[in-house]
Write a protein that holds these residues in place. Structure first.
Motif, PDB file in Angstrom:
ATOM      1  N   THR A  38      -3.451  10.613   1.601  1.00 16.28           N
ATOM      2  CA  THR A  38      -2.747   9.104   0.264  1.00 16.28           C
ATOM      3  C   THR A  38      -2.213   8.670   0.727  1.00 16.28           C
ATOM      4  OG1 THR A  38      -1.291  11.607   0.792  1.00 16.28           O
ATOM      5  CG2 THR A  38      -2.832  12.076  -0.298  1.00 16.28           C
ATOM      6  N   THR A  41       1.206   4.335  -4.612  1.00 11.35           N
ATOM      7  CA  THR A  41       0.455   3.488  -5.490  1.00 11.35           C
ATOM      8  C   THR A  41       1.812   2.280  -5.391  1.00 11.35           C
ATOM      9  OG1 THR A  41       0.783   4.853  -6.966  1.00 11.35           O
ATOM     10  CG2 THR A  41      -0.986   5.055  -6.300  1.00 11.35           C
ATOM     11  N   THR A  42       0.926   1.359  -6.458  1.00 10.94           N
ATOM     12  CA  THR A  42       2.871   0.488  -6.773  1.00 10.94           C
ATOM     13  C   THR A  42       3.228   0.774  -8.061  1.00 10.94           C
ATOM     14  OG1 THR A  42       0.817   0.441  -8.353  1.00 10.94           O
ATOM     15  CG2 THR A  42       1.171  -1.562  -6.493  1.00 10.94           C
ATOM     16  N   GLU A  46       0.617   9.185  -5.864  1.00 11.25           N
ATOM     17  CA  GLU A  46       0.263   9.222  -4.658  1.00 11.25           C
ATOM     18  C   GLU A  46      -0.878   9.845  -4.976  1.00 11.25           C
ATOM     19  OE1 GLU A  46       0.614  12.374  -0.462  1.00 11.25           O
ATOM     20  OE2 GLU A  46       2.308  12.006  -1.188  1.00 11.25           O
ATOM     21  N   GLU A  47      -1.463   9.370  -4.270  1.00 11.01           N
ATOM     22  CA  GLU A  47      -2.993   8.806  -4.655  1.00 11.01           C
ATOM     23  C   GLU A  47      -4.012   9.470  -3.297  1.00 11.01           C
ATOM     24  OE1 GLU A  47      -5.528  10.168  -6.348  1.00 11.01           O
ATOM     25  OE2 GLU A  47      -4.463   9.614  -7.955  1.00 11.01           O
ATOM     26  N   LEU A  52      -8.574   6.441  -5.289  1.00 13.32           N
ATOM     27  CA  LEU A  52      -8.598   4.976  -5.890  1.00 13.32           C
ATOM     28  C   LEU A  52      -9.624   3.784  -5.751  1.00 13.32           C
ATOM     29  CD1 LEU A  52      -5.619   4.304  -3.563  1.00 13.32           C
ATOM     30  CD2 LEU A  52      -5.636   4.223  -6.525  1.00 13.32           C
ATOM     31  N   ILE A  83      -1.367  -1.209  -3.000  1.00 17.61           N
ATOM     32  CA  ILE A  83      -0.692  -0.129  -2.881  1.00 17.61           C
ATOM     33  C   ILE A  83       1.243  -0.881  -2.425  1.00 17.61           C
ATOM     34  CG2 ILE A  83      -2.674   1.257  -2.660  1.00 17.61           C
ATOM     35  CD1 ILE A  83      -1.537   1.376   0.580  1.00 17.61           C
ATOM     36  N   ARG A  84       1.414   0.425  -2.531  1.00  9.56           N
ATOM     37  CA  ARG A  84       2.924   0.012  -2.491  1.00  9.56           C
ATOM     38  C   ARG A  84       4.047  -0.604  -3.649  1.00  9.56           C
ATOM     39  NH1 ARG A  84       3.840   0.537   4.254  1.00  9.56           N
ATOM     40  NH2 ARG A  84       2.720   2.145   4.516  1.00  9.56           N
TER      41      ARG A  84
END
Length: 110
Positions: A38, A41-42, A46-47, A52, A83-84
């Motif tokens: 996992t 994500t932006t 959480e994915e 994704l 991400i993030r």
């Protein structure tokens, strides 16, 4: 020996302190991960990585050659997903995915 960036396969990509060490020193890196890992994500969620990747439309995949191999040119489909939610000092965080061209869905009329 001086170096400008680091890549690592899945075995080394799972070593958390290596990622932390590279981030502290602002060393660009690409670390392999498991598809069931996992990520943040932006949107602060959480994915799973495989979920994704599964959401990417066909147009996001780009054909890129990996050069000549023992059996000819190695061309794959590549895509990235941001991400993030926070990036610092020009460093982005991405999931970089590679697929066989045979695994890519075909658009009607292509």
């Amino acid at each position: 020996m001086p170096f400008a960036w680091v890549t690592a396969d899945e075995a080394y990509g799972q070593v958390k302190h290596t990622r932390f060490w590279l981030k502290q020193r602002k060393i660009p890196h690409v670390m392999a991960t498991k598809v069931n890992d996992t990520v943040i994500t932006t949107g602060w969620g959480e994915e799973r990585v495989d979920r994704l990747i599964a959401t990417l439309p066909r147009q996001r995949w780009k054909r890129i050659s990996g050069g000549q191999g023992a059996h000819g040119e190695r061309t794959y489909a590549w895509a990235r997903i941001a991400i993030r939610p926070r990036w610092e000092d020009g460093f982005g965080h991405w999931v970089l995915a590679r697929r066989s061209l045979a695994d890519l869905p075909v658009l009607v009329g292509e």
